[in-house]
Design a protein around this motif. Structure first.
Motif, PDB file in Angstrom:
ATOM      1  N   UNK A  69       0.937  -4.682  -2.550  1.00  6.76           N
ATOM      2  CA  UNK A  69       1.754  -3.765  -3.466  1.00  6.76           C
ATOM      3  C   UNK A  69       1.567  -2.443  -3.094  1.00  6.76           C
ATOM      4  N   UNK A  70       2.281  -1.463  -3.833  1.00  7.85           N
ATOM      5  CA  UNK A  70       2.292  -0.059  -3.483  1.00  7.85           C
ATOM      6  C   UNK A  70       2.944   0.835  -4.673  1.00  7.85           C
ATOM      7  N   UNK A  71       2.690   1.931  -4.714  1.00 11.89           N
ATOM      8  CA  UNK A  71       3.375   3.013  -5.856  1.00 11.89           C
ATOM      9  C   UNK A  71       4.149   4.021  -4.966  1.00 11.89           C
ATOM     10  N   UNK A  72       5.079   4.459  -5.725  1.00 16.16           N
ATOM     11  CA  UNK A  72       5.990   5.664  -5.088  1.00 16.16           C
ATOM     12  C   UNK A  72       6.337   6.454  -6.197  1.00 16.16           C
ATOM     13  N   UNK A  73       7.424   7.458  -5.699  1.00 15.25           N
ATOM     14  CA  UNK A  73       8.039   8.383  -6.469  1.00 15.25           C
ATOM     15  C   UNK A  73       9.187   7.949  -7.411  1.00 15.25           C
TER      16      UNK A  73
END
Length: 496
Positions: free
Chosen positions: A412-416
């Motif tokens: 999993x990851x976050x982003x703009x």
């Protein structure tokens, strides 16, 4: 039994067709259309109504002096001034129109039957004295007393009229009645008679053909069925009905029909309805899988005639009704080869777009196919599934499951934004073999218009000095982005 013999065509696109609401043709446009009609083999071109204006007279005169083979005609009322203006235009003939129904005689010109007969004779003689060919026409003939109409025609013949015309001005004829009337008129009158039909009830072509079968010698027509209200009998429909259904040689160069139809549509600004007979966009276009499968075996299965008969080409379009045969034929025409798995994936993507109400254009299909053919090369990193959470009050977060060298990895990851988040998740999940891959460029194009358009995402990825450009194509921009990144990543890993 010979139904048709020595049939001629008077095209009134430049007069009755120009009376289509919103149409106004310049001199140059009239010349272009007249030349096209002449080249197609029309016998008479009604170039306009000389009484209309000085500009109209200039246009008619330009057509009359253009050296065309066709007879050039001007519309005239039973008024000598109309004839004088027609003479100024150097035309060969006039279409001299007399009101013949009691409704028109009493309410429009406020006269009686005897007065109309007398004036029609006087103006016919006047036109003949000035060297014009005269086609004497009964306006609103289908609501006129037939015996009165025949008397007026007989007067006209005695005055020198060369041809007669029966006008179904508001489209009230039916085919059976048309044949009956024209059998009577053609047998009792000593001059050839024309049929001029309007399409208010959709019978213009049927009534025109029925009148010709009853003895009419000339059909008044317009290209694309242009004309007031619902229009006139369409040239293309009448010609090809005679040619193809009745096997009668009209003398018209029918291979030019589609070209002339497109020219008239462009110059008048009146689009042709997609389902218009013969010249409409859908007339030789196929989508349904069962139809395309039949076409592959024999073109006659779902076509009444070859599109080349009117200068057209058949088209295969793709959408929710498309079958594998449609896609196979379209890919073949593009010069692309797909194996069974690739063709299946292309088919699924076309169906997905079709289920969203989207028509798949040639450009859409080519983009889909090129992406699928590239993606389906041997891949080390394959997408299993992904989920994205995004909104105006949450940080875009993506979770992804990849198969990396036959090993399942979840990350999993976050982003703009949602696209940035999913790309970051892919890079994390594929870290074991794609740690140093850098996204250098990201570009989005909509292949066609609309919020549900096919989107092509192109990315440039690099690793240790080697750069590749890859793309993905979906109606979902996030899926297209995932596809592009995965495609580029696999190409870099394979090259390494």
């Amino acid at each position: 039994m010979i139904l048709f013999e020595n049939i001629r065509f008077l095209d009134t696109t430049l007069r009755d067709g120009e009376q289509t609401p919103g149409v106004a043709l310049t001199r140059e446009k009239k010349l272009l259309i007249a030349r096209a009609l002449d080249e197609m083999g029309v016998s008479v071109i009604e170039a306009g109504s000389a009484i209309t204006s000085s500009g109209e007279r200039e246009s008619i005169k330009a057509v009359a002096n253009d050296g065309l083979d066709a007879e050039i005609c001007s519309y005239c009322r039973i008024v000598k001034a109309d004839v004088d203006h027609a003479l100024e235009c150097d035309v060969d003939s006039i279409h001299l129109v007399a009101p013949v129904s009691d409704l028109h005689i009493k309410t429009k010109i406020k006269k009686d039957r005897d007065a109309v007969r007398q004036i029609a004779v006087e103006v016919t003689e006047y036109a003949k004295d000035h060297g014009l060919i005269v086609e004497l026409s009964g306006e609103d003939s289908s609501r006129a007393d037939l015996e009165f109409l025949k008397a007026l025609y007989a007067d006209g013949i005695d005055a020198g009229a060369d041809r007669l015309c029966y006008c179904d001005t508001v489209g009230l004829l039916v085919p059976e009645k048309a044949t009956e009337i024209f059998r009577d008129l053609s047998s009792s009158l000593k001059a050839p008679i024309s049929i001029h039909c309007h399409n208010d009830f959709g019978f213009a072509t049927a009534n025109t053909v029925a009148a010709l079968a009853g003895g009419a010698k000339q059909a008044h027509v317009t290209v694309n069925g242009l004309g007031e209200r619902a229009g006139n009998a369409a040239l293309e429909e009448v010609v090809m009905s005679l040619e193809w259904l009745y096997k009668y040689d009209t003398g018209i160069n029918h291979e030019q029909i589609y070209r002339v139809s497109r020219l008239v549509s462009r110059l008048t600004g009146i689009p042709v309805s997609p389902n218009k007979a013969l010249v409409g966009g859908n007339a030789f276009t196929h989508e349904a899988g069962i139809h395309v499968h039949g076409l592959l075996a024999d073109k006659a299965t779902y076509e009444p005639m070859g599109p080349e008969q009117i200068g057209r080409k058949r088209q295969i379009v793709l959408g929710k009704h498309a079958g594998r045969s449609s896609i196979a034929m379209a890919l073949q025409e593009m010069g692309l080869e797909a194996d069974e798995a690739q063709a299946g994936e292309i088919f699924n993507r076309v169906k997905q777009m079709g289920d969203q109400g989207k028509h798949v254009t040639d450009a859409d299909l080519q983009t889909i196919a090129e992406n699928v053919l590239d993606i389906y090369k041997e891949s080390l990193v394959n997408l299993e599934e992904f989920t994205i959470v995004s909104g105006n009050r949450v940080t875009p977060t993506a979770s992804i499951k990849l198969n990396v060298k036959d090993k399942e990895i979840i990350q999993a990851a976050i982003g703009n934004g949602p696209v940035d988040a999913v790309i970051n998740a892919i890079r994390r999940a594929a870290r074991s073999c794609a740690e140093d891959i850098v996204l250098e460029e990201y570009h989005v194009d909509a292949i066609s218009g609309g919020t549900n358009a096919l989107v092509e995402v192109r990315v440039k990825l690099s690793k240790e000095g080697k750069t590749v450009t890859a793309s993905g194509a979906r109606t979902d921009i996030i899926m297209a982005s995932v596809e592009a990144v995965m495609n580029g990543m696999n190409r870099l890993i394979t090259a390494e």
